[in-house]
Motif scaffolding. Structure first.
Motif, PDB file in Angstrom:
ATOM      1  N   ASP A 164      10.884  63.667  33.815  1.00 37.59           N
ATOM      2  CA  ASP A 164      11.993  64.355  33.162  1.00 37.59           C
ATOM      3  C   ASP A 164      11.807  65.847  33.423  1.00 37.59           C
ATOM      4  OD1 ASP A 164      13.709  65.648  31.354  1.00 37.59           O
ATOM      5  OD2 ASP A 164      13.576  63.990  29.930  1.00 37.59           O
ATOM      6  N   PRO A 165      12.815  66.497  34.051  1.00 35.39           N
ATOM      7  CA  PRO A 165      12.634  67.924  34.364  1.00 35.39           C
ATOM      8  C   PRO A 165      12.640  68.801  33.118  1.00 35.39           C
ATOM      9  CG  PRO A 165      14.797  67.140  35.106  1.00 35.39           C
ATOM     10  CD  PRO A 165      14.070  65.949  34.568  1.00 35.39           C
ATOM     11  N   GLU A 166      13.126  68.275  32.007  1.00 31.29           N
ATOM     12  CA  GLU A 166      13.282  69.086  30.787  1.00 31.29           C
ATOM     13  C   GLU A 166      12.110  68.951  29.830  1.00 31.29           C
ATOM     14  OE1 GLU A 166      15.626  71.200  30.682  1.00 31.29           O
ATOM     15  OE2 GLU A 166      16.624  70.400  32.468  1.00 31.29           O
ATOM     16  N   GLN A 177       8.088  67.832  46.832  1.00 30.15           N
ATOM     17  CA  GLN A 177       8.189  68.554  45.559  1.00 30.15           C
ATOM     18  C   GLN A 177       6.952  68.269  44.708  1.00 30.15           C
ATOM     19  OE1 GLN A 177      11.988  68.840  43.742  1.00 30.15           O
ATOM     20  NE2 GLN A 177      13.003  69.105  45.698  1.00 30.15           N
ATOM     21  N   HIS A 178       6.800  69.031  43.628  1.00 31.67           N
ATOM     22  CA  HIS A 178       5.577  68.885  42.836  1.00 31.67           C
ATOM     23  C   HIS A 178       5.889  68.702  41.354  1.00 31.67           C
ATOM     24  CE1 HIS A 178       6.424  73.247  43.238  1.00 31.67           C
ATOM     25  NE2 HIS A 178       6.114  73.263  41.960  1.00 31.67           N
ATOM     26  N   ILE A 179       4.825  68.484  40.581  1.00 30.77           N
ATOM     27  CA  ILE A 179       4.967  68.305  39.135  1.00 30.77           C
ATOM     28  C   ILE A 179       4.205  69.435  38.435  1.00 30.77           C
ATOM     29  CG2 ILE A 179       5.277  65.799  39.202  1.00 30.77           C
ATOM     30  CD1 ILE A 179       2.293  65.457  38.715  1.00 30.77           C
ATOM     31  N   SER A 180       4.571  69.701  37.182  1.00 32.36           N
ATOM     32  CA  SER A 180       3.805  70.629  36.352  1.00 32.36           C
ATOM     33  C   SER A 180       2.919  69.808  35.437  1.00 32.36           C
ATOM     34  CB  SER A 180       4.734  71.468  35.477  1.00 32.36           C
ATOM     35  OG  SER A 180       5.483  72.344  36.275  1.00 32.36           O
ATOM     36  N   PRO A 203      10.866  66.769  38.527  1.00 38.78           N
ATOM     37  CA  PRO A 203      10.274  67.450  39.683  1.00 38.78           C
ATOM     38  C   PRO A 203      10.575  68.944  39.730  1.00 38.78           C
ATOM     39  CG  PRO A 203      12.139  66.063  40.363  1.00 38.78           C
ATOM     40  CD  PRO A 203      12.020  65.939  38.890  1.00 38.78           C
ATOM     41  N   LYS A 204       9.730  69.652  40.501  1.00 35.73           N
ATOM     42  CA  LYS A 204       9.867  71.094  40.705  1.00 35.73           C
ATOM     43  C   LYS A 204       9.763  71.380  42.203  1.00 35.73           C
ATOM     44  CE  LYS A 204       9.545  73.029  36.613  1.00 35.73           C
ATOM     45  NZ  LYS A 204       8.772  73.217  35.467  1.00 35.73           N
ATOM     46  N   GLY A 205      10.412  72.458  42.628  1.00 34.43           N
ATOM     47  CA  GLY A 205      10.230  72.894  44.012  1.00 34.43           C
ATOM     48  C   GLY A 205      11.534  73.037  44.763  1.00 34.43           C
TER      49      GLY A 205
END
Ligand SMILES: Cc1cc2nc3c(=O)[nH]c(=O)nc-3n(C[C@H](O)[C@H](O)[C@H](O)COP(=O)(O)OP(=O)(O)OC[C@H]3O[C@@H](n4cnc5c(N)ncnc54)[C@H](O)[C@@H]3O)c2cc1C
Ligand SMILES: *[C@@H]1O[C@H](CO)[C@@H](O)[C@H](O)[C@H]1NC(C)=O
Ligand SMILES: CC(=O)N[C@H]1CO[C@H](CO)[C@@H](O)[C@@H]1O
Length: 278
Positions: free
Chosen positions: A40-42, A79-82, A139-141
């Motif tokens: 979940d990006p949020e 892409q990456h994760i936090s 995801p992030k990036g």
């Protein structure tokens, strides 16, 4: 029964059975094409550490379970994760990591982590035991990838900067419809620092027509016939695709290395749109 004995009745039953079979197949296809995505990006979600494998004195592979055996993480290629954790003072820390697994690996994902003695998030990973949970968001990036987007990638990786390169390379090579070539230069201090070496070498053997690796070491072992020192302009010239509109050079390493690589690439005539830094 009268009904079942008429040929018309048999036809109806045949059609009904056929419809059920078709919808079952469609359901199966649909559900296997659209598995449950976990990220979940949020908001941060917790994933259970199910296996921890020490790869060297300061590198370990962490395997996390997804909620079900058919779940996928839902991370686009490159892409990456936090990841969120606590440092040695108990303060919250959030850092980016690229899983070495792809969405084709269902039910789990893996991180290969290099733990630095003074590193804040390194402390969190060092303390993690099987059964513990890790908070992850994504995801992030900005990296986007479509097969055929470029003819070839050059990759300049340093240390743990290999993980996004490894992920992109696996996705390209394991897709039989993707003809993209990959030229990786991977720099480290010592031979023991090289992450994922076995998997990288195995990919280079299995896909020798599409994937080439050149290792560079600051402190090479006694017998060593690849690069020595820092990654130079000459190494890039020899081992990466030349500047062209249909190639891209990807960079991921410690900040000083990224800076040096950007200067080399500019001097060699690579335009900004031919470069990407993770
Ligand atoms: C897109 C992306 C993907 C990443 N994927 C991964 C991954 O899959 N696996 C992984 O292990 N890391 C990965 N990293 C690096 C990761 O995000 C952290 O920077 C790293 O784990 C160090 O964090 P830390 O909090 O432990 O160290 P910090 O507290 O930030 O640093 C403490 C000390 O550790 C040393 N240090 C930190 N980072 C480096 C470095 N890169 N090279 C040399 N010395 C360093 C320095 O001496 C520094 O003073 C990735 C980074 C990015 C940007
Ligand atoms: C390479 O091929 C061998 C034999 O087919 C296989 O066992 C291995 O998993 C492959 N490795 C990679 C990284 O694709
Ligand atoms: C983690 C690690 O050892 N990183 C090093 C790998 O080699 C490159 C190039 O020599 C260094 O810049 C990294 O710090």
């Amino acid at each position: 029964m009268e009904f079942l004995e008429t040929s018309e009745g048999q036809l109806y039953i045949g059609v009904a059975v056929g419809l059920i079979a078709v919808s079952a197949a469609a359901y199966f296809l649909f559900s296997s094409k659209k598995p449950k995505v976990c990220l979940d990006p949020e908001k941060f979600k917790e994933f259970k550490l199910v296996k921890r494998t020490q790869l060297s004195h300061n590198v370990a592979k962490f395997k996390f379970a997804l909620p079900t055996a058919t779940s996928v993480l839902g991370l686009p290629i490159g892409q990456h994760i936090s990841c969120r954790g606590k440092d040695s003072l108990g303060e919250e820390v959030i850092k980016p990591y690229t899983p070495t697994t792809l969405d084709s690996d269902v039910g789990y994902f893996e991180l290969v982590i290099k733990m630095y003695p003074q590193g804040r998030m390194s402390h969190h990973f060092r303390e993690m035991c099987e059964g513990d949970y890790l908070a992850v968001k994504g995801p992030k990036g900005r990296f986007k990838y479509q097969p055929g987007q470029v003819r070839a990638f050059g990759m300049l990786a340093g240390g743990s900067g290999i993980t996004p390169m490894f992920q992109v390379t696996r996705a390209i090579l394991e897709n039989p419809n993707d003809k993209t070539k990959v030229h990786l230069i991977y720099a480290n201090v010592t031979y023991e620092d090289i992450l994922l070496k076995e998997q990288l070498d195995s990919l280079a053997t299995n896909y020798s027509d599409r994937f080439k690796i050149y290792y560079v070491l600051n402190q090479p072992p006694e017998v060593w016939n690849e690069g020595v020192g820092f990654v130079s302009k000459e190494m890039i010239q020899t081992h990466c695709p030349a500047p062209a509109a249909d190639i891209q050079i990807l960079r991921c390493g410690p900040p000083p290395m990224n800076k040096a690589m950007a200067a080399h690439l500019e001097a060699l005539g690579y335009a900004p749109e031919m470069q990407f830094q993770f």
